[in-house]
Motif scaffolding. Structure first.
Motif, short mmCIF file in Angstrom:
data_model
loop_
_atom_site.label_atom_id
_atom_site.label_comp_id
_atom_site.label_asym_id
_atom_site.label_seq_id
_atom_site.Cartn_x
_atom_site.Cartn_y
_atom_site.Cartn_z
N ARG A 1 47.47 -61.06 -36.85
CA ARG A 1 48.89 -61.23 -36.57
C ARG A 1 49.33 -60.35 -35.40
O ARG A 1 48.72 -59.33 -35.11
CB ARG A 1 49.70 -60.89 -37.81
N ILE A 2 50.44 -60.75 -34.80
CA ILE A 2 51.05 -59.97 -33.73
C ILE A 2 51.35 -58.58 -34.28
O ILE A 2 51.79 -58.42 -35.42
CB ILE A 2 52.35 -60.65 -33.25
N GLY A 3 51.08 -57.57 -33.46
CA GLY A 3 51.35 -56.19 -33.85
C GLY A 3 50.17 -55.50 -34.52
O GLY A 3 50.29 -54.34 -34.90
N GLU A 4 49.05 -56.19 -34.63
CA GLU A 4 47.86 -55.60 -35.25
C GLU A 4 46.82 -55.29 -34.19
O GLU A 4 46.73 -55.98 -33.17
CB GLU A 4 47.24 -56.55 -36.28
N TRP A 5 46.02 -54.27 -34.45
CA TRP A 5 44.86 -53.99 -33.62
C TRP A 5 43.71 -54.86 -34.11
O TRP A 5 43.36 -54.81 -35.29
CB TRP A 5 44.46 -52.52 -33.70
N VAL A 6 43.17 -55.67 -33.23
CA VAL A 6 42.00 -56.48 -33.54
C VAL A 6 40.79 -55.70 -33.02
O VAL A 6 40.69 -55.44 -31.82
CB VAL A 6 42.07 -57.88 -32.89
N MET A 7 39.95 -55.31 -33.94
CA MET A 7 38.77 -54.51 -33.62
C MET A 7 37.55 -55.42 -33.59
O MET A 7 37.53 -56.45 -34.27
CB MET A 7 38.57 -53.43 -34.68
N GLY A 8 36.53 -55.04 -32.84
CA GLY A 8 35.33 -55.85 -32.80
C GLY A 8 34.09 -55.01 -32.61
O GLY A 8 34.14 -53.94 -32.00
N ASP A 9 33.00 -55.48 -33.19
CA ASP A 9 31.71 -54.84 -32.93
C ASP A 9 30.63 -55.91 -32.81
O ASP A 9 30.75 -56.99 -33.37
CB ASP A 9 31.35 -53.78 -33.98
N ALA A 10 29.62 -55.59 -32.01
CA ALA A 10 28.54 -56.54 -31.75
C ALA A 10 27.25 -55.79 -31.50
O ALA A 10 27.26 -54.64 -31.07
CB ALA A 10 28.88 -57.41 -30.53
N ALA B 1 35.09 -59.76 -35.34
CA ALA B 1 36.39 -59.16 -35.08
C ALA B 1 37.04 -58.99 -36.44
O ALA B 1 36.91 -59.85 -37.31
CB ALA B 1 37.23 -60.05 -34.17
N TYR B 2 37.74 -57.88 -36.59
CA TYR B 2 38.34 -57.61 -37.89
C TYR B 2 39.67 -56.88 -37.73
O TYR B 2 39.94 -56.27 -36.70
CB TYR B 2 37.38 -56.79 -38.77
N VAL B 3 40.49 -56.98 -38.74
CA VAL B 3 41.75 -56.27 -38.82
C VAL B 3 41.77 -55.58 -40.18
O VAL B 3 41.59 -56.24 -41.21
CB VAL B 3 42.96 -57.22 -38.69
N GLY B 4 41.97 -54.28 -40.16
CA GLY B 4 41.96 -53.55 -41.43
C GLY B 4 40.61 -53.73 -42.10
O GLY B 4 39.58 -53.60 -41.48
N GLY B 5 40.64 -54.10 -43.34
CA GLY B 5 39.40 -54.24 -44.10
C GLY B 5 38.85 -55.64 -44.18
O GLY B 5 37.94 -55.88 -44.98
N HIS B 6 39.37 -56.59 -43.38
CA HIS B 6 38.85 -57.95 -43.48
C HIS B 6 38.41 -58.53 -42.14
O HIS B 6 39.04 -58.30 -41.12
CB HIS B 6 39.89 -58.88 -44.15
N ASP B 7 37.28 -59.25 -42.18
CA ASP B 7 36.80 -59.94 -40.99
C ASP B 7 37.73 -61.10 -40.67
O ASP B 7 38.14 -61.85 -41.56
CB ASP B 7 35.38 -60.48 -41.21
N VAL B 8 38.06 -61.25 -39.40
CA VAL B 8 38.89 -62.35 -38.92
C VAL B 8 38.00 -63.45 -38.34
O VAL B 8 38.21 -64.63 -38.60
CB VAL B 8 39.90 -61.85 -37.87
N VAL B 9 37.02 -63.04 -37.55
CA VAL B 9 36.12 -63.97 -36.88
C VAL B 9 34.72 -63.37 -36.86
O VAL B 9 34.56 -62.17 -36.67
CB VAL B 9 36.57 -64.22 -35.41
N ARG B 10 33.73 -64.22 -37.04
CA ARG B 10 32.33 -63.83 -36.83
C ARG B 10 31.77 -64.76 -35.78
O ARG B 10 32.15 -65.92 -35.69
CB ARG B 10 31.52 -63.96 -38.12
#
Length: 143
Positions: free
Chosen positions: A96-105, A121-130
């Motif tokens: 969502r808008i206003g969140e940091w989208v983190m990613g690792d590879a 890519a994940y936000v907080g404790g849940h994966d958003v995209v793999r």
């Protein structure tokens, strides 16, 4: 919600430079200053301009972020520029808008000509995209 004038990135992250016009326009992107062994980490702050009509981070934005993240992992592992041959993306949750989208590879395998990479890519404790990808390593031709 729009981004504050000065975004404070997550601890340990700095603003990325020199990523090309596409990434500059769609970013800014941030990367962990001191990467963990074998892991490349990046992030972006989701702004209104990254959203779809539902107010969620657009799938195209998430895909572009993952493509760049996987390519950065290839560069880090091989010290060779690359282009995407194949990219597979699984959308698992919403950002969502206003969140940091983190990613690792990380690169799972590299040959002389191609590299295989996995990331999320994940936000907080849940994966958003793999995502998983195959990248062509671009060796300089002898003149």
């Amino acid at each position: 919600m729009t981004a504050p004038a000065e975004i404070t990135p997550p601890e340990g992250f700095i603003k990325s430079q020199g990523r090309g016009d596409f990434s500059t326009i769609n970013g800014p992107y941030y990367h962990r200053a001191e990467q963990q062994e074998g892991l490349t980490q990046q992030a972006f702050f989701a702004e209104q301009r990254h959203a779809n009509g539902l107010g969620l981070v657009h799938g195209g934005m998430l895909t572009a972020f993952l493509d760049g993240l996987l390519a950065a992992a290839v560069w880090r592992e091989t010290q060779t520029r690359s282009v995407t041959i194949h990219l597979s993306v699984d959308f698992l949750h919403m950002a969502r808008i206003g969140e940091w989208v983190m990613g690792d590879a990380r690169v799972t395998r590299a040959t002389r000509d191609v590299a295989f990479v996995e990331g999320r890519a994940y936000v907080g404790g849940h994966d958003v995209v793999r995502a998983s990808g195959v990248f062509k390593l671009m060796h300089r031709r002898a003149r």
